[in-house]
Design a protein around this motif. Structure first.
Motif, PDB file in Angstrom:
ATOM      1  N   LYS A   1     -21.779  61.965  62.583  1.00 36.92           N
ATOM      2  CA  LYS A   1     -22.243  62.991  61.514  1.00 36.92           C
ATOM      3  C   LYS A   1     -24.028  62.415  61.267  1.00 36.92           C
ATOM      4  CE  LYS A   1     -21.364  63.686  56.797  1.00 36.92           C
ATOM      5  NZ  LYS A   1     -20.159  63.350  55.700  1.00 36.92           N
ATOM      6  N   ARG A   2     -24.184  61.403  61.486  1.00 38.40           N
ATOM      7  CA  ARG A   2     -25.526  60.510  61.140  1.00 38.40           C
ATOM      8  C   ARG A   2     -26.438  60.648  62.664  1.00 38.40           C
ATOM      9  NH1 ARG A   2     -25.277  55.232  60.502  1.00 38.40           N
ATOM     10  NH2 ARG A   2     -22.960  55.080  59.907  1.00 38.40           N
ATOM     11  N   ALA A   3     -25.531  61.284  63.859  1.00 47.05           N
ATOM     12  CA  ALA A   3     -26.556  61.000  64.897  1.00 47.05           C
ATOM     13  C   ALA A   3     -27.712  62.226  64.838  1.00 47.05           C
ATOM     14  CB  ALA A   3     -25.496  61.787  66.103  1.00 47.05           C
ATOM     15  N   VAL A   4     -29.001  61.809  65.405  1.00 44.71           N
ATOM     16  CA  VAL A   4     -29.938  62.643  65.389  1.00 44.71           C
ATOM     17  C   VAL A   4     -29.853  63.941  66.183  1.00 44.71           C
ATOM     18  CG1 VAL A   4     -31.495  60.950  64.837  1.00 44.71           C
ATOM     19  CG2 VAL A   4     -31.253  61.763  67.285  1.00 44.71           C
ATOM     20  N   THR A   5     -30.381  65.195  65.612  1.00 45.18           N
ATOM     21  CA  THR A   5     -30.289  66.201  66.545  1.00 45.18           C
ATOM     22  C   THR A   5     -31.527  66.867  66.939  1.00 45.18           C
ATOM     23  OG1 THR A   5     -30.266  67.663  64.450  1.00 45.18           O
ATOM     24  CG2 THR A   5     -28.131  67.110  65.557  1.00 45.18           C
ATOM     25  N   ASP A   6     -31.766  68.038  67.429  1.00 46.59           N
ATOM     26  CA  ASP A   6     -33.091  68.558  68.002  1.00 46.59           C
ATOM     27  C   ASP A   6     -33.379  69.809  67.047  1.00 46.59           C
ATOM     28  OD1 ASP A   6     -33.053  66.998  70.531  1.00 46.59           O
ATOM     29  OD2 ASP A   6     -31.332  68.431  71.008  1.00 46.59           O
ATOM     30  N   SER A   7     -34.748  69.989  67.148  1.00 45.14           N
ATOM     31  CA  SER A   7     -34.849  71.266  66.456  1.00 45.14           C
ATOM     32  C   SER A   7     -34.327  72.597  67.213  1.00 45.14           C
ATOM     33  CB  SER A   7     -36.391  71.498  66.280  1.00 45.14           C
ATOM     34  OG  SER A   7     -37.029  71.754  67.735  1.00 45.14           O
ATOM     35  N   GLU A   8     -34.264  73.517  66.620  1.00 44.48           N
ATOM     36  CA  GLU A   8     -33.568  74.976  67.128  1.00 44.48           C
ATOM     37  C   GLU A   8     -32.128  74.735  67.159  1.00 44.48           C
ATOM     38  OE1 GLU A   8     -34.201  77.297  71.200  1.00 44.48           O
ATOM     39  OE2 GLU A   8     -32.446  75.503  71.290  1.00 44.48           O
ATOM     40  N   SER A   9     -31.426  75.409  66.383  1.00 38.67           N
ATOM     41  CA  SER A   9     -30.177  75.126  66.156  1.00 38.67           C
ATOM     42  C   SER A   9     -29.100  75.669  66.994  1.00 38.67           C
ATOM     43  CB  SER A   9     -29.534  75.729  64.676  1.00 38.67           C
ATOM     44  OG  SER A   9     -29.986  76.971  64.524  1.00 38.67           O
ATOM     45  N   VAL A  10     -29.425  76.186  68.328  1.00 36.86           N
ATOM     46  CA  VAL A  10     -28.305  76.673  69.227  1.00 36.86           C
ATOM     47  C   VAL A  10     -27.995  75.587  69.938  1.00 36.86           C
ATOM     48  CG1 VAL A  10     -30.429  77.202  70.631  1.00 36.86           C
ATOM     49  CG2 VAL A  10     -27.872  78.061  71.055  1.00 36.86           C
ATOM     50  N   ILE A  11     -26.582  75.716  70.261  1.00 38.42           N
ATOM     51  CA  ILE A  11     -25.824  74.436  71.244  1.00 38.42           C
ATOM     52  C   ILE A  11     -25.885  74.845  72.532  1.00 38.42           C
ATOM     53  CG2 ILE A  11     -23.895  73.368  71.642  1.00 38.42           C
ATOM     54  CD1 ILE A  11     -23.315  73.736  68.325  1.00 38.42           C
ATOM     55  N   ARG A  12     -27.059  74.337  73.100  1.00 36.76           N
ATOM     56  CA  ARG A  12     -27.115  74.700  74.510  1.00 36.76           C
ATOM     57  C   ARG A  12     -27.486  73.328  75.250  1.00 36.76           C
ATOM     58  NH1 ARG A  12     -32.539  75.542  76.394  1.00 36.76           N
ATOM     59  NH2 ARG A  12     -33.040  75.688  74.124  1.00 36.76           N
ATOM     60  N   TYR A  13     -27.086  73.109  76.592  1.00 37.79           N
ATOM     61  CA  TYR A  13     -27.244  71.830  77.468  1.00 37.79           C
ATOM     62  C   TYR A  13     -28.421  72.013  78.126  1.00 37.79           C
ATOM     63  CZ  TYR A  13     -26.928  67.826  80.318  1.00 37.79           C
ATOM     64  OH  TYR A  13     -26.926  66.341  81.021  1.00 37.79           O
TER      65      TYR A  13
ATOM     66  N   LYS B   1     -20.491  68.359  66.013  1.00 41.18           N
ATOM     67  CA  LYS B   1     -20.547  66.847  65.683  1.00 41.18           C
ATOM     68  C   LYS B   1     -19.115  66.615  65.100  1.00 41.18           C
ATOM     69  CE  LYS B   1     -25.163  65.492  64.238  1.00 41.18           C
ATOM     70  NZ  LYS B   1     -25.662  64.952  63.152  1.00 41.18           N
ATOM     71  N   LEU B   2     -18.363  67.416  64.298  1.00 42.69           N
ATOM     72  CA  LEU B   2     -17.196  67.038  63.997  1.00 42.69           C
ATOM     73  C   LEU B   2     -16.032  67.353  65.131  1.00 42.69           C
ATOM     74  CD1 LEU B   2     -15.267  66.745  61.361  1.00 42.69           C
ATOM     75  CD2 LEU B   2     -15.009  69.323  61.211  1.00 42.69           C
ATOM     76  N   GLY B   3     -16.515  68.234  66.297  1.00 42.83           N
ATOM     77  CA  GLY B   3     -15.457  68.585  67.222  1.00 42.83           C
ATOM     78  C   GLY B   3     -15.576  66.966  68.299  1.00 42.83           C
ATOM     79  N   LEU B   4     -16.743  66.639  68.239  1.00 38.99           N
ATOM     80  CA  LEU B   4     -16.914  65.294  69.230  1.00 38.99           C
ATOM     81  C   LEU B   4     -16.385  64.155  68.388  1.00 38.99           C
ATOM     82  CD1 LEU B   4     -18.369  63.915  71.340  1.00 38.99           C
ATOM     83  CD2 LEU B   4     -20.354  63.560  69.910  1.00 38.99           C
ATOM     84  N   ALA B   5     -16.473  64.089  66.976  1.00 40.79           N
ATOM     85  CA  ALA B   5     -15.978  62.895  66.562  1.00 40.79           C
ATOM     86  C   ALA B   5     -14.259  62.721  66.548  1.00 40.79           C
ATOM     87  CB  ALA B   5     -16.197  62.898  64.960  1.00 40.79           C
ATOM     88  N   ASN B   6     -13.882  64.262  66.455  1.00 37.93           N
ATOM     89  CA  ASN B   6     -12.228  64.535  66.671  1.00 37.93           C
ATOM     90  C   ASN B   6     -11.912  63.862  68.174  1.00 37.93           C
ATOM     91  OD1 ASN B   6     -11.449  64.867  64.201  1.00 37.93           O
ATOM     92  ND2 ASN B   6     -11.912  67.182  64.317  1.00 37.93           N
ATOM     93  N   THR B   7     -12.667  64.366  69.037  1.00 37.89           N
ATOM     94  CA  THR B   7     -12.475  64.106  70.369  1.00 37.89           C
ATOM     95  C   THR B   7     -12.385  62.836  70.905  1.00 37.89           C
ATOM     96  OG1 THR B   7     -13.385  66.221  71.123  1.00 37.89           O
ATOM     97  CG2 THR B   7     -13.122  64.865  72.941  1.00 37.89           C
TER      98      THR B   7
END
Ligand code: AMP
Ligand code: TRP
Length: 328
Positions: A219-231, A270-276
């Motif tokens: 949950k505390r992991a830093v993220t990037d600007s722009e909210s779309v989830i893209r590799y 993040k929630l999906g990743l934590a559960n995985t």
């Protein structure tokens, strides 16, 4: 024909994190199970003496790391699991290799520079660390060494020293090759431009972490600007790191993950990743908890592995001593 020899080790110097797992340990298990190699996995306790710890802590860290090895799936029936310090030939060969190692090679090592470099108080063990690592590898005629990419420079030295020794004293050592995983450098959750490392515990997920701890950290992991989830490793390093972790544990490819999280936000990823992560390591946590209660098993594994390694290493060091003229 004899199977090629594979060797790797990890230092007993604290809890293992996802970087250790995805960069090295996961590969140890699949390479072991491929049946294609004669595998040796050891506890690099001599290397770990370069970092401060008490004898009590050290003994505990060794037991914990053997338990980690067994709990992730290393199997003493298939692999030789041993303690580096129980095989004296590692230290002996390191000394011999020291005498053909130029200082310049060791001064250039990134890890040495990162860990204090030439400060007056830096211990000499840190400087000499890569030579002991070369000895670990060359002693067993290892052809393949699975490691994360931070060890490539050290492995290159092992190759150089093998060549140098062979040309000076006649063919003695095999030149080892590194074997990387598809994620040879897992980045820190709190700084995606730095590798995940126990020196930055805030950016690590440890294999021992409870589901709650995992959730909290992700949950505390830093993220990037722009909210779309893209590799996009270049422009979105933080999200791409999280996606890589997700994919490595779930088996999803990046385009499939992009589809899965198409209309979702970063907290859902993040929630999906934590559960995985939590689910993936549930069997590990259970197995490790059981092993902690049975230290006898761990002692037995090491005792058998140490004896096997000792036999091979003792033979090889005799050959080496003859080549250099110090033994008959
Ligand atoms: P260490 O804890 O430094 O003894 O590392 C054990 C193994 O994990 C080595 O093969 C390292 O290359 C690997 N490793 C450590 N950190 C990472 C990381 N952040 N990403 C990938 N592999 C790593
Ligand atoms: N230096 C390695 C690390 O920090 C551990 C190690 C010591 C090792 N000797 C080795 C790895 C020989 C592979 C082969 O991760």
């Amino acid at each position: 024909m004899a199977k090629p020899i594979l060797i790797s080790g990890i230092q007993p110097s604290g809890k293992l994190h996802l970087g250790n797992y995805l960069g090295a340990l996961k590969n140890f298990v699949s390479l072991q199970n491929s049946g294609r190699y004669q595998c040796f996995f050891f506890i690099a306790d001599l290397h770990s003496l370069t970092e401060e710890s008490t004898p009590k802590e050290k003994a505990k860290q060794i037991m914990e790391l053997v338990a980690d090895y067994l709990a992730v799936g290393l199997d003493p029936k298939k692999s030789t699991i041993f303690l580096q310090s129980s095989v004296p030939a590692h230290s002996e060969l390191a000394w011999i290799l020291n005498t053909i190692t130029p200082m310049g090679e060791l001064k250039r090592m990134t890890q040495f520079k990162d860990k204090g470099g030439e400060a007056e108080t830096t211990n000499v063990g840190l400087f000499d660390y890569p030579v002991l690592m070369a000895a670990d590898i060359l002693l067993y005629d290892s052809q393949v060494v699975p490691v994360g990419d931070d060890q490539l420079q050290h492995l290159e030295l092992a190759r150089t020293l093998a060549r140098k020794f062979n040309s000076k004293f006649g063919k003695t050592f095999v030149e080892p090759k590194p074997l990387l995983t598809e994620i040879p450098r897992v980045m820190s959750l709190d700084a995606p431009d730095k590798k995940m490392s126990k020196s930055r515990p805030g950016g690590c997920v440890f294999l021992d972490d409870s589901p709650e701890e995992i959730k909290e950290k992700v949950k505390r992991a830093v993220t990037d600007s722009e909210s779309v989830i893209r590799y996009d490793a270049k422009n979105k390093p933080a999200i791409s790191n999280l996606m890589r972790l997700y994919g490595a544990l779930s088996g999803d490819l990046m385009p499939d993950l992009e589809k899965k999280f198409q209309n979702m936000n970063y907290s859902e990823l993040k929630l999906g990743l934590a559960n995985t992560i939590a689910n993936y390591f549930a069997p590990f946590r259970a197995k490790k908890a059981a092993l902690r209660k049975q230290p006898k098993i761990i002692e037995k594994v090491l005792k058998a592995g140490n004896a096997k390694a000792q036999k091979i290493a003792a033979k090889k060091i005799e050959v080496v001593k003859k080549k250099i003229g110090v033994a008959k």
